[in-house]
Design an enzyme around this catalytic site. Sequence first.
Site, PDB file in Angstrom:
ATOM      1  N   SER A 230       0.853  -1.189   0.000  1.00 13.73           N
ATOM      2  CA  SER A 230       0.000   0.000   0.000  1.00 13.73           C
ATOM      3  C   SER A 230       0.883   1.231   0.000  1.00 13.73           C
ATOM      4  O   SER A 230       2.054   1.180   0.376  1.00 13.73           O
ATOM      5  CB  SER A 230      -0.909   0.028   1.237  1.00 13.73           C
ATOM      6  OG  SER A 230      -1.822  -1.042   1.232  1.00 13.73           O
ATOM      7  N   SER A 268      -3.346  -3.936  -3.354  1.00  9.29           N
ATOM      8  CA  SER A 268      -2.658  -2.738  -2.877  1.00  9.29           C
ATOM      9  C   SER A 268      -3.666  -1.651  -2.531  1.00  9.29           C
ATOM     10  O   SER A 268      -4.606  -1.389  -3.283  1.00  9.29           O
ATOM     11  CB  SER A 268      -1.697  -2.226  -3.956  1.00  9.29           C
ATOM     12  OG  SER A 268      -0.902  -1.167  -3.474  1.00  9.29           O
ATOM     13  N   ASP A 270      -3.942   2.113  -2.283  1.00  7.33           N
ATOM     14  CA  ASP A 270      -3.219   3.300  -2.746  1.00  7.33           C
ATOM     15  C   ASP A 270      -4.143   4.507  -2.646  1.00  7.33           C
ATOM     16  O   ASP A 270      -5.091   4.640  -3.433  1.00  7.33           O
ATOM     17  CB  ASP A 270      -2.744   3.094  -4.181  1.00  7.33           C
ATOM     18  CG  ASP A 270      -2.004   1.765  -4.353  1.00  7.33           C
ATOM     19  OD1 ASP A 270      -1.181   1.451  -3.489  1.00  7.33           O
ATOM     20  OD2 ASP A 270      -2.268   1.060  -5.338  1.00  7.33           O
TER      21      ASP A 270
END
Length: 344
Positions: A230, A268, A270
């Site tokens: 992340s 992830s 983000d």
Amino acid sequence: MTQRLRDFGLTCGIMQPGPLNAITDVPGVKLGHHTLRDGDILTGFTALLPHDGNLFRQKMRAAVDVINGFGKSAGLMQLAELGQIETPLLLGNTLAVGTGFDALVTRALAANADIGRRTGTVNPVVLECNDGYLSDIRARALTEEHAFAALDAAASGPVAEGAVGAGAGMTAFGFKGGIGTASRRFDLDDNGYSLGVLALANFGNAGDLVLPDGRRPVPPRARPQAERGSVILVIATDVPLESRQLQRVARRGGAGLARLGAFWGNGSGDIAVAFSTADPIEHDQPADFVALRALNENRIDTLFRAVTEATQEAVLNAMVTAPATTGRDGHHRPSWEIGVHLVE
């Protein structure tokens, strides 16, 4: 003194950095860390204060862009809806979001006796990455007192980077990651303005990292794996922007991540949050209409370039300043040293 990216002759883009090349180049912005290092515990909180005053009473115009939503952050729904932030921002690990939320509520209630009585409740913003590879995240070691310590440590001036605060146990591109920052300085209508980025870098597959000169650092014994990291970006500027424009600026943080070789994998989280320190929003505004300054949309490319360059450099500063670290169960992440582990 810790060396940063530019000390090794590498630069990101063409714009000039601010004096500190940090998010604290934006006037009024302060940053603080509290780090825990105890055996298998490598974690912490990082606190960012947009101004010194009471943020609940003087809110900041803000926006969020969810680049990929595999994340557990708090407060983003109301931030997106109302276009404002009303507490400091706390960064920590995934299982400490509730702790950070409680700490920000405690501080807001102490400073505002009308919250939950004569006015609404408060919307804390807490952002996270998973530091469980290097730190025992199941121990849930972070407490409200640790969050208070990060908030109380917030200061202007030079910024500690690398394995500090929320960055203590983070990983980037197979190397040690963490906290990094950068800024850009520019003129609009003959006045000087700043834009700064704070990155919590915990993303990227080993072998995918691309340097500004095109080289690709590869950690020793790197093995292919799914992208499950992340990255949190906090973007600050003193340019007057309305929340829609701030959301556009936040989205360009993704362009900086792409320059590094990131592709925002399925696993992830983000997230980019952007705010402007210009023209705070009064909580107790009595008027039906309020004045709003906003950037001429035809000039916004300057900020798009600034956030792209500063994001790229902030992540690389996080990596350059983070030392090799061995954590939970002997898990290890090497440091990235420019000139070492490079594949042409």
